[in-house]
Design a protein around this motif. Sequence first.
Motif: not given
Length: 1167
Positions: A730-748
């Motif tokens: 399951s660790t391979l199914l989670q995001s490896a970098s917080s950059f993309y989630k942070s960018l997604a929040v800003e985009c939203s």
Amino acid sequence: MRPVGQAPPRPGFRPPIPQQQQQGQLAQPYPGQQQPGAQQFPPRPTPPHSGQQQMNYRPMGPGSNGPRPVQQQGTAPPRPMQQQQHNQDPSHLQQQNNNALRRPSAQGGQGPHSPSNQRPTMATPPFGSQQQHQQQQQRPPPAMGGGIQQRAASPMIRPANLPPPGSPGMPRPFQSPQIQNRPPPGQFVTQAQQTAPGSPAMNPMGFMSGPPNGQNRSQPPTPRMQHQQQQQQQGAPTSQQLHQQHQQPLHHQQQQQPLHQQQQQQHPPMGQDLGLMAGPPTPTPHSGAQKSKRMYPAGINAYTEPPTYEATPSNHSFQHTGVPAPNQAGGMQQQPPAQGSQFFVPGEKQAPTFGQPAPAYQQGLQPLQGQPLQPNVNQLAGQMGGMNLGNTGYGGAQGIVPISTVALMGTAPKIYDLDAPPPPIRLPETASITQSPFANCDPSYKRSTLNAIPATSQLLTKSRLPFGLIITPYRSVKEGDEPVPVVSDSIIARCRRCRTYINPFVKFVEGGQRWKCNMCYTLNEVPSSFDYDPQTQRPVDRWRRKELNHAVVEYIAPTEYMIRPPQPLVYMFVIDVSYPAVQCGMVATAATTILESLDRIPNDEGRTKVGIITVDSSLHFYNLQAASGEPQMMVVSDLEEAFLPQPQDLLCNLSECRPVLEALLNRMSDMFKDTQNVGNALGPALNSAYKLVSPIGGKIMCLQASLPNLEAGALKMREDPKLLGTAKESTLLQSASSFYKSLAVECSKSQVCVDMFLFGSQYSDVATLSCLPRFTGGSTFFYPAFTAAKSEDALKFAHELAEFLSQRIALEAVMRVRASKGLRMSAFYGNFFVRSTDLLSLPNVPRDQSYSIEVSFDDNLSIPVVCFQTALLHTSSSGERRIRVLTLALPVTTSLSELYASADQVAIATLLACKGVERGMNSKLDDARDALTNKVVDILGVYKTHMTASSSGATPNLQICDNLKLLPLLTLGMLKHVGLRGGSQIPSDLRSYAMHLLSTLPSQCLIPFLHPRFYSLHDMPEHCGTIGDHGIEMPQTMNLSSERLSRSGLFMLEDGQNIFLWIGRDAVPQLCMDLFGVPDYQSIRSGKTTLPTLEADFNQRVNLIVGKAREMRRSSYYSQLYVVKEDGDPALRLWFLSHLIEDRAEPIMSYYQYLGHLKDRVNSGSF
């Protein structure tokens, strides 16, 4: 229904059973067929040309068998309707007057009482005679005396020569134009409805039958004129005297009249409205038996036809056309179905191949030998369902809901029910203020896991059934679908307390001047212009307004719903031009597809903007407004602090920069063809695209063919084969970098959506890169081992990209789901960002993307109907600010049997798939699989304990209600699906992409994704593959088992993403020549391919079937075709066989083994 003119049957008389035998039909029933009089279920449709001669692609020999004759299922005899008798004495007059404000139901029951809905009562004419059970009496004129208190003279002076109010041709005073101009009866009645004279469907507005539609259309009291008051003072005859005067001649006339004339005499002539007489409730002295206020003709429900699945417009969903006959108690008679009955009984048995006996899948449902079903299972379930006789919700409005118990073990699953409609929604008759067939939401837009809501949280907990909503708010409209009606006058009526939009389930009170919210029951003022058309400057009919007749409607939002002007449609392309992207042909294919799709991009008002950024180890920006007419490329190599080389002309209007954009796309494939750069700075490129788009909002479409390896957002190869199939997978199914989630929040926050098109010949880290679409409302497309050299790969990518660009999507949207008091939304699944507790932020709403919401209780329910309303505030592709409203009304029940009878197995499977994906990503895959099995065990255990006779102890079989009989099969499909299946052979990219599809596909596409469709093509009937009345005729689906395969056959399997053609090693040369154009089996090329187009009839039919499979669902995905030879590529062969979920596939059990495992768990547990 009894023919016109036929005398009504005597009480207890049952007409003889007609025995119909047509040519080519057999008289004997199927195994397990019900006897006449029992509740009937619809047979599976038989292909109209099943008896025609078929193409012979089988080797002839002693083992060959011909097709078996078709067996038809009989019909049930008509049943007479029993009329009720109600005895009432003068002591009950006060109770009758109190109940006069309530509209009686079909069984004589009263609806819920609300003080705020009170209105002047209807004068109740007395009905009663000794011949009441034989002939229906004419309703006498209303009583004018007998206890009526005189009122003061009306301030309106009326000439004496005018007719009295309420007479024919005289409009009712104090009525607004929209009430006077009511639509005629039967306005919303379509041909699909089975109506009869006098039924509510023939009188949708409620003329002459008590208050119009219950308390929904109350009107101001009619003042008494001077001549009326004088008539009262002189002593008008009572209603009882009038009744006695008219009784004898009326009885003589009724004996000489046919049935249809008698039915017309049940109501006075049009215009003589008995309910508009002024004054307080009038107690009318009478004695003897009295009928209920609403009288129905004796032949309305006096039939029991075998129900068939048919579009019934009553709630804009599908219901059975056969209606059980009411019994003397006013409820629906409980007819326990025959043991082993199914909703779908095979109408045609396929011929066995090579002398094999007919498999068990073609036989009707029968118990195992030596293990008979309990004889009183269905009867007990029906009795338990009818214990709640006073319920005004699910069972109270339509009577006892029949429930059929079936055995799961010992027979193959009836997969035909996967395409069946959900259980019918049985609302009270007065739930909707109009009789529109579109008053309730279509299940393709919104459906509930339970079509009857439990009244208490304890009942829901006891049932163990999941409670949630499946919403597809922006469903695509195919040919033949009804478009969403648009309210264009900018009049939006909303509740001032809970902000619910007015809908078909509100109540109008105080003469139509106010309306009561169906969520919080607050009284609200009706807008002054609600009944006025500003364009024509004339009054309009209120009851024809779209928001009162349609559950799915769109408003054109006024300026108060905008914080800025509606944004234009913006496409910012971020294209990977590194060496892997150029080498696989992605860049050239993408540039060509975008160029050819420019005319399909929505640009109605010329406001669409387009920009392009290409990225390798540097960022390349393009000025599309160059005066020279040639694109100018600007390179930024500073990746740590990437900047925009110029503030303007990087994002240009599509119409203005069209020539420059076309020149750039034509050159792009040659610009980077010699590159050797393997670097990729996706993170800085996304940041730059965000800076360009964020002031406006729009879409960032990222086409990525290599793993980002520079600066922000750099990823590493983390695929470890040792972790696959373990608890750490399951660790391979989670995001490896917080950059993309942070960018997604800003985009939203800035109304920017990111869509990912991922191409991977190696590891692509789909789990990390898919975070951007997940939190911005975007979509993810994955093309493993893509190479444009294969025309099939290039065609799939080009088709999906072109369809995606041409979609008319919703922009800068927010969505909120409201529910009746006592319910709340507790969990959300899908691609969005939760801005507050119940507000979902959706920068883009793609077509046909589904969202699942779990519902929980805050308080117990004391109302008969619960409503769920979804509001989607968005900007359309044409630049209009709109509000799409979806309203779903469901009855409330206190019966466990009714709760199970209303469960929707397709919606439950959709919700469980989303919860399983969430559990697998955040915890362990083993936990997700165990949770799915535990939920099925709980449902089966509760049903065994509380709904069957064997409540305790071990049972030899599993039993469940008929509408949930495929839930174990769908659950097994989830356990064997690549998204949740155990094992160490599934790459994490494939698993992550499958999880994305499981959580976003609508139910129409998800069910085939879990349970693929399996067809036999070599022996299909002649009409299959031809164009019929409903398009291309498809073959009959088969169970997913290798027992269906034959060494000389041709079979097709499709799941919405891929199509497989399996051909046996002993296929005759004629089949190979007709389909593939090759002389024999050895010449067939297996793998990913495209079928040739030949002049052979069989080739054209198979091509049409393959084309139909690609486009018959609402989806932009394009299925690739694989030819699988029986002795061909082992990997391809195993991939095909893994879709046959009824077979055993290590380490997962077969379907029958899984049922045995469930039975052991149920017998050993306590529920």
